[in-house]
Structures are given as C-alpha cells and as structure tokens.
Motif scaffolding. Sequence first.
Motif, PDB file in Angstrom:
ATOM      1  N   ALA A  27       0.825  -1.210   0.000  1.00 53.43           N
ATOM      2  CA  ALA A  27       0.000   0.000   0.000  1.00 53.43           C
ATOM      3  C   ALA A  27       0.859   1.260   0.000  1.00 53.43           C
ATOM      4  O   ALA A  27       0.383   2.338  -0.394  1.00 53.43           O
ATOM      5  CB  ALA A  27      -0.922  -0.003   1.210  1.00 53.43           C
ATOM      6  N   PHE A  28       2.102   1.128   0.421  1.00 52.36           N
ATOM      7  CA  PHE A  28       2.978   2.298   0.504  1.00 52.36           C
ATOM      8  C   PHE A  28       4.062   2.297  -0.582  1.00 52.36           C
ATOM      9  O   PHE A  28       5.024   3.036  -0.505  1.00 52.36           O
ATOM     10  CB  PHE A  28       3.641   2.360   1.883  1.00 52.36           C
ATOM     11  CG  PHE A  28       2.660   2.552   3.000  1.00 52.36           C
ATOM     12  CD1 PHE A  28       2.267   3.830   3.377  1.00 52.36           C
ATOM     13  CD2 PHE A  28       2.107   1.461   3.652  1.00 52.36           C
ATOM     14  CE1 PHE A  28       1.352   4.009   4.398  1.00 52.36           C
ATOM     15  CE2 PHE A  28       1.188   1.641   4.669  1.00 52.36           C
ATOM     16  CZ  PHE A  28       0.800   2.914   5.053  1.00 52.36           C
ATOM     17  N   VAL A  29       3.865   1.435  -1.581  1.00 47.54           N
ATOM     18  CA  VAL A  29       4.806   1.381  -2.695  1.00 47.54           C
ATOM     19  C   VAL A  29       4.298   2.299  -3.808  1.00 47.54           C
ATOM     20  O   VAL A  29       3.174   2.106  -4.278  1.00 47.54           O
ATOM     21  CB  VAL A  29       4.960  -0.060  -3.223  1.00 47.54           C
ATOM     22  CG1 VAL A  29       5.847  -0.080  -4.467  1.00 47.54           C
ATOM     23  CG2 VAL A  29       5.543  -0.944  -2.143  1.00 47.54           C
ATOM     24  N   VAL A  37      -1.336   6.332  -1.637  1.00 41.10           N
ATOM     25  CA  VAL A  37      -2.037   5.805  -0.477  1.00 41.10           C
ATOM     26  C   VAL A  37      -1.436   6.328   0.814  1.00 41.10           C
ATOM     27  O   VAL A  37      -2.138   6.650   1.767  1.00 41.10           O
ATOM     28  CB  VAL A  37      -2.000   4.259  -0.500  1.00 41.10           C
ATOM     29  CG1 VAL A  37      -2.677   3.685   0.737  1.00 41.10           C
ATOM     30  CG2 VAL A  37      -2.677   3.749  -1.746  1.00 41.10           C
ATOM     31  N   ALA A  38      -0.125   6.442   0.874  1.00 36.56           N
ATOM     32  CA  ALA A  38       0.521   6.830   2.122  1.00 36.56           C
ATOM     33  C   ALA A  38       0.066   8.199   2.604  1.00 36.56           C
ATOM     34  O   ALA A  38       0.070   8.478   3.799  1.00 36.56           O
ATOM     35  CB  ALA A  38       2.031   6.824   1.946  1.00 36.56           C
ATOM     36  N   SER A  39      -0.329   9.054   1.672  1.00 38.00           N
ATOM     37  CA  SER A  39      -0.753  10.391   2.071  1.00 38.00           C
ATOM     38  C   SER A  39      -2.256  10.561   2.063  1.00 38.00           C
ATOM     39  O   SER A  39      -2.758  11.675   2.231  1.00 38.00           O
ATOM     40  CB  SER A  39      -0.111  11.436   1.130  1.00 38.00           C
ATOM     41  OG  SER A  39      -0.521  11.177  -0.220  1.00 38.00           O
ATOM     42  N   ASN A  40      -2.979   9.424   1.883  1.00 37.56           N
ATOM     43  CA  ASN A  40      -4.438   9.495   1.795  1.00 37.56           C
ATOM     44  C   ASN A  40      -5.046   8.607   2.861  1.00 37.56           C
ATOM     45  O   ASN A  40      -4.947   7.378   2.783  1.00 37.56           O
ATOM     46  CB  ASN A  40      -4.896   9.053   0.395  1.00 37.56           C
ATOM     47  CG  ASN A  40      -6.367   9.364   0.159  1.00 37.56           C
ATOM     48  OD1 ASN A  40      -7.206   9.140   1.016  1.00 37.56           O
ATOM     49  ND2 ASN A  40      -6.672   9.904  -1.022  1.00 37.56           N
ATOM     50  N   PRO A  41      -5.680   9.201   3.884  1.00 37.07           N
ATOM     51  CA  PRO A  41      -6.276   8.377   4.959  1.00 37.07           C
ATOM     52  C   PRO A  41      -7.287   7.365   4.447  1.00 37.07           C
ATOM     53  O   PRO A  41      -7.375   6.241   4.959  1.00 37.07           O
ATOM     54  CB  PRO A  41      -6.923   9.412   5.880  1.00 37.07           C
ATOM     55  CG  PRO A  41      -6.197  10.676   5.587  1.00 37.07           C
ATOM     56  CD  PRO A  41      -5.853  10.638   4.130  1.00 37.07           C
ATOM     57  N   ALA A  42      -8.065   7.737   3.430  1.00 42.06           N
ATOM     58  CA  ALA A  42      -9.061   6.798   2.896  1.00 42.06           C
ATOM     59  C   ALA A  42      -8.380   5.571   2.310  1.00 42.06           C
ATOM     60  O   ALA A  42      -8.825   4.429   2.496  1.00 42.06           O
ATOM     61  CB  ALA A  42      -9.920   7.499   1.841  1.00 42.06           C
ATOM     62  N   GLY A  43      -7.276   5.796   1.594  1.00 45.55           N
ATOM     63  CA  GLY A  43      -6.543   4.666   1.018  1.00 45.55           C
ATOM     64  C   GLY A  43      -5.966   3.764   2.090  1.00 45.55           C
ATOM     65  O   GLY A  43      -5.968   2.532   1.957  1.00 45.55           O
TER      66      GLY A  43
END
Length: 422
Positions: A27-29, A37-43
Amino acid sequence: MTSMYSHAHIPRWAADVLVSLAVLGSAFVPAGEYARVASNPAGVLIAVAATLVLLPRRRWPLPVLAACVALFVLAGALGVLNPAFSLATAIAVWNVAIRTDRRTTLVATALAAFVLVGTGIAVTATELLDARIVQYAAVIAFAGAAGDAMRSRREYIVAITERARNAEETRESEALRRVAEDRLRIARELHDAVAHQMAVINLHAGVAAQALPDRPTDAQDSLTTIRQAAQAVLREIGTLLAVLRDDSAGRPRPPAAEIGLGRVDALLADFARDGLAVTVSARGAGTRLPAPVDTIAYRIVQEALTNAHKHGAGHTAELRISYGSDSVDIEALNPVAFHVFDPATDAPAGHGLVGVAERAGTIGGTVEFGVRPPDTFRLAVSLPISSAGTDAPADIPDTGPPAPARISAPTSVPDPAAGAPS
C-alpha cells in the motif's frame, strides 16, 4: 500410513502475518500518479480493511473474494488505487482456486478480472490494452492458474496416497485370506490322514484289551493291526509335513501320489480287514474325472466309510457311485442306533462332515446328510465335472469359500451314546 510426499507446512498464523505484511507494505509502494495511499487516509483505511478481510479466507473463500473486489472498486472510485488492492484480490482468487473446483475457479477468476479491468479503465481513462490495465488481468489470471495447479497437485498426491494405502490393505487382506484357506486345507488333509487310522487304532485297542486274558492270539492280531495303522498315520503325516516344509520356491516338485476313485478297491479292502463290510454299486464306471474332482470324491468316500465304521450300528455300509456326463454322485448309507430327533441338541459333531461340505463346495458341489427312518444314516454328495478343468492340480482347488451343506430334515439321529457322525 505416512505419505512419501508429506512435507512441513507453514503455520496458519505465520501465513496470515506474511499476507498482512505484504498487502500493507504494497500500500505504501509508489505505483504512478494514481497511487498516493501513504498520504491518503481513505486509502490507508481501505488497505487495512483488505488486510482484515483476507483473514477468514479459508472458511469463506468466495465471500472474501467478493469483498476484495468491492474494496478495489471503492478504491478506484476514491482515486486511491494501489498495488495493495490488486494484490489482495489476487490472493483471494488464489485461495478460491485451491479450495473449490475448477469450474468455480474459472468463473470467479473471469469475473474478478473483468471487474478489475473495467474499474481500471474507468479510473485511468485509458484503452483496454494499456499496460496498466493488462497487468490487472495478468495478475488475476496468474493467481487463478497457480491456485488451480496447487489444488490439482494436492488432489494427485491424495489420490496416489490413497491408492497406495488401498494396495497395501489389499495385499494384507489377500495374505490373511490365503493363510485362512491354507489352514482349512491343512486341517482337511490332516483329518483325512489320521481320522480313519485313529478309529482303527481305537477299535483294536479295545479288542486287544478285552482279548488279552483269554484270547492272546486275537489280542496279538489286534496289536499288529494297531502297529500297521500307526505306521500308516506316520507315513501320511510325514508326507504332509514334507509338503508344508517344501521351500523349492517354484522349482518343479516330484509328482505326488495320485489319489482318486481308482483306489477305492484298496480302501474297501482296508475297511474290510478292520471289520466293516461294504456293499458297492457303481454306474457309468470308467468315466475319466478331472484330478481335483477325483481327489475330492476319494476323500469323501473315505470320510463316509470312516463315519460308518466309527458310528455305525451293524459294521456294514452301502456305497453307491454314479458317473454322469456332467457330475459324479456319491451316496453312502449305514445303519445307526437312533432316538427321537431333537433339533436343539442333535447336531453333527466333529469336523468330518464339515470337511466334506468344504471340499465339495470348492468345486460347486452339494452335500446332503441326515438320518432316514427307521435307522439309516445317509450322506449324499454331487460333484460337478465341468467346473473343474482337466489341467488343474491334483490338490484341492483354491477357488473360494465352500458351498454350505444342505442337511436333510431327519426324523431320527444316531444315539449320542454311540457317538455322533463327525
């Protein structure tokens, strides 16, 4: 039974930990402009949800796959698509493939790929053959194929293991069956070898004991007969033991002495010398019998006359042998002491008649015995000729369990004081 294909398995909790780390890590790649995703709380929340959804995948494979596909669609609608969601869906597809049949796998894989490709096209606004779209279909198809291959391998291992187990059980049961049949055959041969001679020894021992004080010549004759009978028993047992101890391992053996109805005259002479007068009638004599039938017929005649000698009331017997085109019939009759028949207590004792039924049953023959009014014990045996080939060995054929004897309904039976037929 330990399978030769057994191997160590990763514990379930360890597998769950690895799957969770892989999904959350992916998810953080970074994966292009659509993966933040790393900067999106929903993700992040959707990635965590995908990780949690995979935990009960073993119990509910199809619902877990549906949930992963729904989370992928949700991530696409929110613009947070990331390898975590396609990886979670691929793991769910692989899980379905190893836990369901091939048809279910094909349908589930095709639907999942269709939804992922459709979602990717809608979110990225690209063509179908765009590399970013093709990768979704490729990942899902590979997961389904890998899971199906693993399931097929497991089924193959289970099948060959079960086949090996069944083969081992079959060998064991066959060995036990052969041991049981050999025990029955040895018991019959031993009974045939000693029953008549032991009856002779018992009879003449009693005569010698009574005649010794006043008739020493008769006592001496009886003792001579006892010695001859004992020697015959020893010869028979020695022959039987030689066969049992034979370790030729398939090498040709010397031909055994032929036993058949052709030796009945010598058998009758032995019984006559021992005090049993036998009247013989034969029809169709001269018919050549297959070796198994001839041997069985001789043994049955021997047992019938032995019973007449041991249990008969008048030291007489009648033997009838009828040779037909498809069977040979043997009938033996002798007088007996009798009383009113009681089915609760009057039953044949010993193993002689049981052995007769077993021998006849090995070639499909039938046996009837019982007491006919007023005082005659009758044993009737019919042996089919066509069921035994002429090339069969002279020993008792090993063709399965014997047919049960049919006992005629008698109205009287031998007096227990005189001994029951064996």
